[in-house]
Design an enzyme around this catalytic site. Structure first.
Site, short mmCIF file in Angstrom:
data_model
loop_
_atom_site.label_atom_id
_atom_site.label_comp_id
_atom_site.label_asym_id
_atom_site.label_seq_id
_atom_site.Cartn_x
_atom_site.Cartn_y
_atom_site.Cartn_z
CE LYS A 60 4.78 0.77 21.91
NZ LYS A 60 5.36 1.79 21.03
CB THR A 87 2.96 2.72 18.21
OG1 THR A 87 3.08 2.43 16.82
CG2 THR A 87 1.67 2.12 18.74
CE LYS A 119 1.18 0.14 15.12
NZ LYS A 119 1.65 -0.68 14.03
P1 NAD Z 1 13.67 1.74 17.98
O1 NAD Z 1 13.84 1.59 19.45
O2 NAD Z 1 14.50 0.93 17.05
O3 NAD Z 1 13.91 3.29 17.57
C1 NAD Z 1 13.55 4.39 18.36
C2 NAD Z 1 14.70 5.38 18.35
O4 NAD Z 1 14.34 6.54 19.09
C3 NAD Z 1 15.97 4.82 19.00
O5 NAD Z 1 17.05 4.88 18.07
C4 NAD Z 1 16.20 5.72 20.21
O6 NAD Z 1 17.55 5.94 20.49
C5 NAD Z 1 15.51 7.00 19.75
N1 NAD Z 1 15.16 7.89 20.85
C6 NAD Z 1 14.61 7.58 22.05
N2 NAD Z 1 14.47 8.70 22.79
C7 NAD Z 1 14.95 9.72 22.05
C8 NAD Z 1 15.08 11.11 22.27
N3 NAD Z 1 14.71 11.67 23.42
N4 NAD Z 1 15.62 11.87 21.29
C9 NAD Z 1 16.02 11.32 20.13
N5 NAD Z 1 15.94 10.00 19.86
C10 NAD Z 1 15.39 9.22 20.81
O7 NAD Z 1 12.12 1.53 17.70
P2 NAD Z 1 11.43 1.26 16.27
O8 NAD Z 1 11.32 -0.19 16.02
O9 NAD Z 1 12.07 2.15 15.26
O10 NAD Z 1 9.94 1.76 16.61
C11 NAD Z 1 9.64 3.14 16.73
C12 NAD Z 1 8.13 3.29 16.92
O11 NAD Z 1 7.46 2.69 15.79
C13 NAD Z 1 7.59 2.56 18.16
O12 NAD Z 1 6.62 3.37 18.76
C14 NAD Z 1 7.02 1.27 17.60
O13 NAD Z 1 5.96 0.76 18.40
C15 NAD Z 1 6.53 1.73 16.24
N6 NAD Z 1 6.46 0.63 15.23
C16 NAD Z 1 7.48 -0.25 15.11
C17 NAD Z 1 7.39 -1.25 14.15
C18 NAD Z 1 8.49 -2.29 13.97
O14 NAD Z 1 8.27 -3.27 13.26
N7 NAD Z 1 9.67 -2.09 14.56
C19 NAD Z 1 6.28 -1.34 13.31
C20 NAD Z 1 5.28 -0.39 13.44
C21 NAD Z 1 5.38 0.61 14.42
#
Ligand code: NAD
Length: 294
Positions: A245, A95, A170
């Site tokens: 965010k 997102t 979204k």
């Molecule tokens: P998270 O922080 O658990 O996972 C993100 C991952 O990306 C982390 O493991 C991090 O180490 C990795 N990362 C960051 N920079 C990186 C790079 N340069 N190279 C490789 N890996 C990298 O976050 P999440 O909860 O999995 O959410 C991910 C996305 O999905 C966000 O944008 C969030 O807004 C969206 N989202 C989350 C949810 C939820 O319920 N958690 C629901 C819908 C959407």
């Protein structure tokens, strides 16, 4: 298919696992070493960099926290755009802001590559159960190439239009969610002060015009909806920091488009204050924060 998957966090990990279960060869990468170890223990093929995950992929999926991470992974030296071979379909499920989504898609196009923005709703539970909703912006042809894999991670796919419209959908959805959760929380706090039992308010509002998802699927007080985070000490779920965010993204989009979203602005302020203290808690924990303020 051979699928590269970058970003194996709360959402990315179960999504990648579902693709592996469906029979694809999934090659994963995350910047955090302990996350890579966890992914490897869960049976994924884990590599040491973005380019290794991308190079041989038929489909490349990214699931990253914010726009700056997406820029880094796609546009950086040895990033996706310089590593992908022609014909690799790119799908960003993070997102992020509409502007970054459009800019990175345009840069991909300059490299002869097709990038879809395909953010999701459904949370970690939806990711685990392959029940996500994908909101897709970008080309129809790209969506048809990605569709089989998206169907193995989700139940609903909506093609929203050209590049960036998936992200627009979204942030508009989460604008509704952020505001409605505050409305439901205020009602429970007021009910409590007026001597009205929470279950009774639920019984009435869930069958009346106050009915909404924040009430009936994700009730912010313990009891009425046993599966909601309120019943496990507001353990996320979807964190308050993530909601703050998304509301920030909505406010900057509204400012750029000159659209009035006064409740969105107030909701953003409240989640920002709440998350500055307890950002790791589920966003529905805002009910406790509102009680404290009063
Ligand atoms: P998270 O922080 O658990 O996972 C993100 C991952 O990306 C982390 O493991 C991090 O180490 C990795 N990362 C960051 N920079 C990186 C790079 N340069 N190279 C490789 N890996 C990298 O976050 P999440 O909860 O999995 O959410 C991910 C996305 O999905 C966000 O944008 C969030 O807004 C969206 N989202 C989350 C949810 C939820 O319920 N958690 C629901 C819908 C959407």
């Amino acid at each position: 298919m051979r699928i590269g998957f970058i970003g194996l966090g709360n959402m990315g990990m179960p999504m990648a696992r579902n693709l592996a279960r469906a029979g694809h060869t999934v090659v994963g990468f995350d910047v955090v070493p302990s996350t890579r170890v966890g992914a490897s223990e869960a049976g994924l093929d884990v590599v040491a960099g973005v380019s290794e995950a991308t190079r041989e992929a038929d489909l490349l999926v990214t699931m990253l926290p914010e726009g700056r991470h997406v820029r880094e992974v796609y546009l950086g030296d040895e990033g996706v755009l310089t590593s992908a071979r022609p014909g690799t379909q790119l799908v960003d499920c993070s997102t992020i802001d509409v502007e970054t989504a459009r800019e990175v898609a345009a840069r991909a196009h300059d490299h002869g590559l097709d990038l879809l923005d395909a953010p999701v709703s459904g949370g970690v539970g939806g990711a685990e159960a392959a029940g996500l909703t994908f909101m897709v912006g970008g080309s129809e042809a790209g969506l048809e190439r990605a569709r089989p894999a998206l169907e193995q991670m989700g139940k609903t796919i909506v093609h929203c239009g050209s590049s960036g419209t998936g992200q627009a959908a979204k942030i508009c959805n989460n604008l509704i969610l952020g505001i409605s959760m505050i409305g439901v929380s205020e009602a429970f706090a007021l009910a409590e002060a007026l001597g009205l039992d929470a279950q009774k308010l639920f019984d009435v509002a869930s069958r009346s015009s106050g009915q909404c998802w924040s009430l009936t699927s994700y009730c912010p007080v313990p009891g009425p909806v046993p599966g909601s985070p309120a019943n496990r000490g507001y353990q996320a779920g979807f964190t308050a920091a993530m909601m703050a965010k998304d509301l920030r993204l909505a406010q900057s989009a509204a400012l750029a488009a000159d659209v009035a979203t006064p409740l969105g602005a107030e909701a953003r302020n409240l989640y920002r204050l709440f998350s500055s203290k307890q950002g790791d808690l589920d966003f529905s924990g805002i009910v406790q924060f509102l009680r404290t303020r009063s």
